[in-house]
Design a protein around this motif. Structure first.
Motif, PDB file in Angstrom:
ATOM      1  N   MET A 261       0.943  -1.362  -0.130  1.00  0.00           N
ATOM      2  CA  MET A 261      -0.031  -0.142   0.230  1.00  0.00           C
ATOM      3  C   MET A 261       0.989   1.164   0.139  1.00  0.00           C
ATOM      4  O   MET A 261       1.697   1.268   0.831  1.00  0.00           O
ATOM      5  N   LYS A 262       0.574   2.175  -0.838  1.00  0.00           N
ATOM      6  CA  LYS A 262       1.497   3.544  -0.983  1.00  0.00           C
ATOM      7  C   LYS A 262       0.902   4.257   0.200  1.00  0.00           C
ATOM      8  O   LYS A 262      -0.046   4.387   0.598  1.00  0.00           O
ATOM      9  N   HIS A 263       1.808   5.137   0.709  1.00  0.00           N
ATOM     10  CA  HIS A 263       1.975   5.887   1.969  1.00  0.00           C
ATOM     11  C   HIS A 263       1.471   7.343   1.195  1.00  0.00           C
ATOM     12  O   HIS A 263       2.404   7.991   0.571  1.00  0.00           O
ATOM     13  N   GLU A 264       0.143   7.682   1.036  1.00  0.00           N
ATOM     14  CA  GLU A 264      -0.012   8.918   0.298  1.00  0.00           C
ATOM     15  C   GLU A 264       0.523  10.255   0.878  1.00  0.00           C
ATOM     16  O   GLU A 264       0.467  11.270   0.064  1.00  0.00           O
ATOM     17  N   SER A 265       1.139  10.159   2.215  1.00  0.00           N
ATOM     18  CA  SER A 265       1.614  11.373   2.656  1.00  0.00           C
ATOM     19  C   SER A 265       2.939  11.760   2.207  1.00  0.00           C
ATOM     20  O   SER A 265       3.649  12.821   2.621  1.00  0.00           O
ATOM     21  N   ILE A 266       3.584  10.928   1.300  1.00  0.00           N
ATOM     22  CA  ILE A 266       5.077  11.099   1.199  1.00  0.00           C
ATOM     23  C   ILE A 266       5.052  10.936  -0.248  1.00  0.00           C
ATOM     24  O   ILE A 266       4.292  10.191  -1.279  1.00  0.00           O
ATOM     25  N   VAL A 267       5.475  12.079  -0.977  1.00  0.00           N
ATOM     26  CA  VAL A 267       5.485  12.209  -2.499  1.00  0.00           C
ATOM     27  C   VAL A 267       6.869  12.480  -2.898  1.00  0.00           C
ATOM     28  O   VAL A 267       7.732  13.339  -2.339  1.00  0.00           O
ATOM     29  N   VAL A 268       7.432  11.697  -3.965  1.00  0.00           N
ATOM     30  CA  VAL A 268       8.746  11.935  -4.482  1.00  0.00           C
ATOM     31  C   VAL A 268       8.591  12.535  -5.940  1.00  0.00           C
ATOM     32  O   VAL A 268       7.794  12.354  -6.785  1.00  0.00           O
ATOM     33  N   VAL A 269       9.064  13.851  -5.786  1.00  0.00           N
ATOM     34  CA  VAL A 269       8.744  14.800  -6.930  1.00  0.00           C
ATOM     35  C   VAL A 269      10.153  14.776  -7.825  1.00  0.00           C
ATOM     36  O   VAL A 269      11.084  14.990  -7.507  1.00  0.00           O
ATOM     37  N   TYR A 270       9.803  14.594  -9.358  1.00  0.00           N
ATOM     38  CA  TYR A 270      10.910  14.638 -10.283  1.00  0.00           C
ATOM     39  C   TYR A 270      10.613  15.434 -11.413  1.00  0.00           C
ATOM     40  O   TYR A 270       9.353  15.851 -11.646  1.00  0.00           O
TER      41      TYR A 270
ATOM     42  N   ALA B  98      13.210   8.323  -9.301  1.00  0.00           N
ATOM     43  CA  ALA B  98      11.930   8.874  -8.356  1.00  0.00           C
ATOM     44  C   ALA B  98      11.298   7.650  -8.095  1.00  0.00           C
ATOM     45  O   ALA B  98      10.945   7.245  -6.856  1.00  0.00           O
ATOM     46  N   GLU B  99      11.014   6.714  -9.141  1.00  0.00           N
ATOM     47  CA  GLU B  99      10.284   5.377  -8.864  1.00  0.00           C
ATOM     48  C   GLU B  99      10.939   4.557  -8.090  1.00  0.00           C
ATOM     49  O   GLU B  99      10.234   3.792  -7.151  1.00  0.00           O
ATOM     50  N   GLU B 100      12.260   4.479  -8.027  1.00  0.00           N
ATOM     51  CA  GLU B 100      12.917   3.471  -7.103  1.00  0.00           C
ATOM     52  C   GLU B 100      13.014   4.072  -5.661  1.00  0.00           C
ATOM     53  O   GLU B 100      12.708   3.261  -4.798  1.00  0.00           O
ATOM     54  N   ILE B 101      13.374   5.382  -5.648  1.00  0.00           N
ATOM     55  CA  ILE B 101      13.218   5.943  -4.121  1.00  0.00           C
ATOM     56  C   ILE B 101      11.768   5.828  -3.639  1.00  0.00           C
ATOM     57  O   ILE B 101      11.386   5.315  -2.583  1.00  0.00           O
ATOM     58  N   ALA B 102      10.435   6.038  -4.192  1.00  0.00           N
ATOM     59  CA  ALA B 102       9.101   5.780  -4.153  1.00  0.00           C
ATOM     60  C   ALA B 102       8.910   4.374  -3.613  1.00  0.00           C
ATOM     61  O   ALA B 102       8.313   4.194  -2.606  1.00  0.00           O
ATOM     62  N   ASP B 103       9.377   3.402  -4.216  1.00  0.00           N
ATOM     63  CA  ASP B 103       9.204   2.123  -4.256  1.00  0.00           C
ATOM     64  C   ASP B 103       9.736   1.685  -2.590  1.00  0.00           C
ATOM     65  O   ASP B 103       9.061   0.908  -1.826  1.00  0.00           O
ATOM     66  N   LYS B 104      10.997   2.306  -2.449  1.00  0.00           N
ATOM     67  CA  LYS B 104      11.622   1.964  -1.365  1.00  0.00           C
ATOM     68  C   LYS B 104      10.813   2.343   0.092  1.00  0.00           C
ATOM     69  O   LYS B 104      10.802   2.024   0.989  1.00  0.00           O
ATOM     70  N   LEU B 105      10.081   3.786  -0.104  1.00  0.00           N
ATOM     71  CA  LEU B 105       9.672   4.548   0.798  1.00  0.00           C
ATOM     72  C   LEU B 105       8.006   4.123   0.786  1.00  0.00           C
ATOM     73  O   LEU B 105       7.326   4.562   1.900  1.00  0.00           O
TER      74      LEU B 105
ATOM     75  N   SER C 270       5.139  14.802   3.542  1.00  0.00           N
ATOM     76  CA  SER C 270       6.705  14.594   3.424  1.00  0.00           C
ATOM     77  C   SER C 270       6.880  14.596   1.817  1.00  0.00           C
ATOM     78  O   SER C 270       5.986  14.234   0.939  1.00  0.00           O
ATOM     79  N   PHE C 271       7.920  15.344   1.349  1.00  0.00           N
ATOM     80  CA  PHE C 271       8.421  15.321  -0.098  1.00  0.00           C
ATOM     81  C   PHE C 271       9.730  14.870  -0.067  1.00  0.00           C
ATOM     82  O   PHE C 271      10.751  15.097   0.800  1.00  0.00           O
ATOM     83  N   VAL C 272      10.191  13.988  -1.237  1.00  0.00           N
ATOM     84  CA  VAL C 272      11.678  14.040  -1.512  1.00  0.00           C
ATOM     85  C   VAL C 272      11.842  14.559  -3.057  1.00  0.00           C
ATOM     86  O   VAL C 272      10.872  14.484  -3.924  1.00  0.00           O
ATOM     87  N   LEU C 273      12.650  15.719  -2.968  1.00  0.00           N
ATOM     88  CA  LEU C 273      12.580  16.511  -4.483  1.00  0.00           C
ATOM     89  C   LEU C 273      13.897  16.127  -5.094  1.00  0.00           C
ATOM     90  O   LEU C 273      14.823  16.299  -4.478  1.00  0.00           O
ATOM     91  N   ALA C 274      13.806  15.586  -6.288  1.00  0.00           N
ATOM     92  CA  ALA C 274      14.956  15.196  -7.182  1.00  0.00           C
ATOM     93  C   ALA C 274      15.197  16.487  -7.985  1.00  0.00           C
ATOM     94  O   ALA C 274      14.587  16.488  -9.270  1.00  0.00           O
ATOM     95  N   VAL C 275      15.845  17.480  -7.550  1.00  0.00           N
ATOM     96  CA  VAL C 275      16.019  18.702  -8.110  1.00  0.00           C
ATOM     97  C   VAL C 275      17.086  18.584  -9.281  1.00  0.00           C
ATOM     98  O   VAL C 275      17.883  17.855  -9.319  1.00  0.00           O
ATOM     99  N   GLU C 276      16.766  19.359 -10.426  1.00  0.00           N
ATOM    100  CA  GLU C 276      17.552  19.323 -11.550  1.00  0.00           C
ATOM    101  C   GLU C 276      18.202  20.750 -11.916  1.00  0.00           C
ATOM    102  O   GLU C 276      17.416  21.619 -11.754  1.00  0.00           O
ATOM    103  N   PHE C 277      19.439  20.821 -12.179  1.00  0.00           N
ATOM    104  CA  PHE C 277      20.006  22.055 -12.779  1.00  0.00           C
ATOM    105  C   PHE C 277      20.475  21.896 -13.908  1.00  0.00           C
ATOM    106  O   PHE C 277      20.907  20.801 -14.576  1.00  0.00           O
TER     107      PHE C 277
ATOM    108  N   VAL D  40      18.155   6.393   1.187  1.00  0.00           N
ATOM    109  CA  VAL D  40      16.695   6.341   1.618  1.00  0.00           C
ATOM    110  C   VAL D  40      16.795   5.805   3.001  1.00  0.00           C
ATOM    111  O   VAL D  40      15.788   6.304   3.896  1.00  0.00           O
ATOM    112  N   CYS D  41      17.581   5.257   3.661  1.00  0.00           N
ATOM    113  CA  CYS D  41      17.567   4.563   4.974  1.00  0.00           C
ATOM    114  C   CYS D  41      17.969   5.605   5.800  1.00  0.00           C
ATOM    115  O   CYS D  41      17.132   5.807   7.153  1.00  0.00           O
ATOM    116  N   THR D  42      18.658   6.661   5.558  1.00  0.00           N
ATOM    117  CA  THR D  42      19.017   7.648   6.287  1.00  0.00           C
ATOM    118  C   THR D  42      17.581   8.854   6.421  1.00  0.00           C
ATOM    119  O   THR D  42      17.504   9.071   7.562  1.00  0.00           O
ATOM    120  N   ILE D  43      17.002   8.942   5.399  1.00  0.00           N
ATOM    121  CA  ILE D  43      15.870   9.768   5.396  1.00  0.00           C
ATOM    122  C   ILE D  43      14.681   9.428   5.781  1.00  0.00           C
ATOM    123  O   ILE D  43      13.780  10.002   6.433  1.00  0.00           O
TER     124      ILE D  43
END
Length: 132
Positions: free
Chosen positions: A1-10, A17-24, A44-51, A125-128
């Motif tokens: 079941m997905k945890h809806e309060s965590i979103v990985v933004v890419y 992003a999908e790999e991180i989301a799967d782990k979380l 909660s958010f995980v932001l995969a920022v790009e420059f 991922v384990c750290t955060i």
């Protein structure tokens, strides 16, 4: 079941992003389709920022304005640079994280460049994860 309060933004790094989301047990969302309502409804958010050569990519520039126009008080955020040059983008990365902190976001982890050889996805991922 997905945890809806965590979103990985890419942007273009969907596979990471999908790999991180799967782990979380989280959801993924493209930065291009993210909106204020989603920010308000998530804890909660995980932001995969790009420059790029000019700093934040255009999609992330817009997202930054969206985030900054929303209350981030109590939101947990982990930020990493998915694409970009570690040395050239360090100042912009610090400014981006600083702006999130000014908006009262709680940064649970940052990583200036996820593509560096010392980066390990599982370890990061384990750290955060306990703080998301």
């Amino acid at each position: 079941m997905k945890h809806e309060s965590i979103v990985v933004v890419y942007d273009s790094c969907q596979a990471i992003a999908e790999e991180i989301a799967d782990k979380l047990g989280a959801e993924t969302i493209s930065v291009q389709s993210m909106n204020v309502r989603q920010i308000e409804n998530c804890q909660s958010f995980v932001l995969a920022v790009e420059f790029n050569a000019n700093g934040l990519s255009p999609h992330w520039q817009y997202a930054c304005q969206t985030f900054c126009g929303t209350s981030l008080n109590g939101k947990n955020m982990a930020v990493f640079v998915a694409l970009g040059n570690k040395h050239e983008n360090a100042i912009q990365f610090k400014a981006f994280c600083s702006e999130l902190k000014k908006r009262k976001a709680h940064l649970v982890g940052t990583l200036p460049y996820a593509g560096s050889p010392e980066w390990n996805l599982n370890n990061w991922v384990c750290t955060i994860s306990p703080n998301l």
